[in-house]
Design an enzyme around this catalytic site. Structure first.
Site, short mmCIF file in Angstrom:
data_model
loop_
_atom_site.label_atom_id
_atom_site.label_comp_id
_atom_site.label_asym_id
_atom_site.label_seq_id
_atom_site.Cartn_x
_atom_site.Cartn_y
_atom_site.Cartn_z
N LYS A 156 0.83 -1.20 0.00
CA LYS A 156 0.00 0.00 0.00
C LYS A 156 0.87 1.27 0.00
O LYS A 156 2.11 1.19 0.18
CB LYS A 156 -0.92 -0.05 1.23
CG LYS A 156 -1.97 -1.18 1.18
CD LYS A 156 -2.76 -1.23 2.49
CE LYS A 156 -3.87 -2.27 2.46
NZ LYS A 156 -4.59 -2.30 3.77
N TYR A 181 -12.48 -2.68 -2.90
CA TYR A 181 -12.96 -2.63 -1.51
C TYR A 181 -14.48 -2.56 -1.42
O TYR A 181 -15.02 -2.09 -0.41
CB TYR A 181 -12.31 -1.44 -0.78
CG TYR A 181 -10.87 -1.71 -0.34
CD1 TYR A 181 -10.55 -2.85 0.43
CD2 TYR A 181 -9.84 -0.84 -0.67
CE1 TYR A 181 -9.24 -3.09 0.84
CE2 TYR A 181 -8.52 -1.08 -0.25
CZ TYR A 181 -8.23 -2.21 0.50
OH TYR A 181 -6.94 -2.45 0.92
N ASN A 200 -1.59 -0.07 7.54
CA ASN A 200 -1.08 -1.42 7.84
C ASN A 200 -0.31 -2.07 6.69
O ASN A 200 -0.14 -3.28 6.65
CB ASN A 200 -2.21 -2.30 8.37
CG ASN A 200 -3.30 -2.53 7.35
OD1 ASN A 200 -3.24 -2.00 6.24
ND2 ASN A 200 -4.30 -3.31 7.70
N HIS A 229 -1.95 -5.48 1.54
CA HIS A 229 -3.20 -6.21 1.31
C HIS A 229 -2.84 -7.61 0.88
O HIS A 229 -1.89 -7.81 0.11
CB HIS A 229 -4.03 -5.56 0.19
CG HIS A 229 -5.17 -6.43 -0.25
ND1 HIS A 229 -6.37 -6.48 0.43
CD2 HIS A 229 -5.27 -7.35 -1.25
CE1 HIS A 229 -7.16 -7.38 -0.16
NE2 HIS A 229 -6.52 -7.91 -1.18
N GLU A 273 -9.53 -11.32 -7.32
CA GLU A 273 -8.75 -10.09 -7.20
C GLU A 273 -7.61 -10.05 -8.22
O GLU A 273 -7.32 -8.99 -8.78
CB GLU A 273 -8.21 -9.94 -5.78
CG GLU A 273 -9.32 -9.65 -4.77
CD GLU A 273 -8.84 -9.54 -3.32
OE1 GLU A 273 -9.67 -9.22 -2.45
OE2 GLU A 273 -7.64 -9.77 -3.05
P1 IDP Z 1 -7.34 -7.10 5.77
O1 IDP Z 1 -6.59 -6.07 4.97
O2 IDP Z 1 -6.52 -7.66 6.89
O3 IDP Z 1 -7.98 -8.17 4.92
P2 IDP Z 1 -10.03 -5.96 6.06
O4 IDP Z 1 -10.94 -6.19 7.20
O5 IDP Z 1 -10.36 -6.62 4.75
O6 IDP Z 1 -8.53 -6.32 6.52
O7 IDP Z 1 -9.96 -4.38 5.84
C1 IDP Z 1 -9.37 -3.85 4.66
C2 IDP Z 1 -8.48 -2.71 5.04
O8 IDP Z 1 -9.28 -1.66 5.56
C3 IDP Z 1 -7.48 -2.99 6.18
O9 IDP Z 1 -6.29 -3.63 5.72
C4 IDP Z 1 -7.21 -1.60 6.70
O10 IDP Z 1 -6.30 -0.91 5.83
C5 IDP Z 1 -8.56 -0.95 6.55
N1 IDP Z 1 -9.33 -1.04 7.81
C6 IDP Z 1 -10.02 -2.09 8.28
N2 IDP Z 1 -10.59 -1.83 9.45
C7 IDP Z 1 -10.27 -0.55 9.72
C8 IDP Z 1 -10.58 0.34 10.82
O11 IDP Z 1 -11.26 0.00 11.78
N3 IDP Z 1 -10.05 1.61 10.73
C9 IDP Z 1 -9.28 2.03 9.69
N4 IDP Z 1 -8.98 1.22 8.64
C10 IDP Z 1 -9.46 -0.04 8.67
MG MG Z 2 -9.48 -8.01 3.52
#
Ligand code: IDP
Ligand code: MG
Length: 151
Positions: free
Chosen positions: A9, A49, A112, A115, A126
């Site tokens: 990212k 997303y 974080n 992805h 994807e």
């Molecule tokens: P993942 O990336 O571990 O699969 P997902 O639940 O699919 O996690 O969420 C997609 C992305 O959305 C996360 O990687 C993160 O960047 C963002 N995200 C998810 N939950 C939150 C939140 O509570 N606050 C801010 N960003 C979030």
């Molecule tokens: Mg995810």
């Protein structure tokens, strides 16, 4: 054989962690089949997303992923999806296991770094969303038989 989509990212690119992240997946032994450096359009971000539309973090997530270029990759291998999820660690970096990418280099859920597809079906979907078929290479790494029991 599974496929998984991995995105370094914008924070990963800006922080100079592209090589570190690719290196961990490469050393795990998975097979890279596609890679590009690109600016993500709002349209592609919304399709990728779509499942998160309506959630409180959705708008922030779309601005984050479109804020600066990303490296997007397709990786292949047995259990590729689970292997990459394990390397990345939990979504929230402070809940991620030590030694994972998110625990080692990140602190905030909205920054974080990576992805990774969350299921084999989503991995296929994807990879098809982000890559044309002529952007994917069909090949085998030398010595793959020492990582993949069957291929
Ligand atoms: P993942 O990336 O571990 O699969 P997902 O639940 O699919 O996690 O969420 C997609 C992305 O959305 C996360 O990687 C993160 O960047 C963002 N995200 C998810 N939950 C939150 C939140 O509570 N606050 C801010 N960003 C979030
Ligand atoms: Mg995810």
């Amino acid at each position: 054989m599974e496929r998984t989509l991995v995105i370094v990212k914008p924070d990963g690119v800006q922080r100079g962690l592209v090589g570190e992240i690719i290196g961990r997946i490469e050393r795990r032994g998975l097979r890279l089949i596609g890679m590009k450096f690109m600016q993500v359009s709002p349209e592609l971000a919304a399709r990728h997303y779509a499942i998160h539309k309506g959630k409180p973090f959705y708008d922030g997530l779309i601005s984050y992923i479109t804020s600066s270029p990303v490296v997007v990759m397709a990786w292949e291998g047995p259990k590729a999806v689970e292997a990459v999820r394990q390397l990345m660690g939990a979504t929230n970096p402070t809940a991620a296991a030590p030694g994972t990418i998110r625990a080692d280099f990140a602190v905030e859920i909205g920054r974080n770094l990576t992805h990774g597809s969350d299921s084999p079906d989503n991995g296929l979907a994807e990879v098809a969303l982000w890559f044309q078929s002529n952007e994917l290479a069909s090949w085998q790494r030398d010595g793959e038989c020492w990582v993949f029991e069957k291929n």
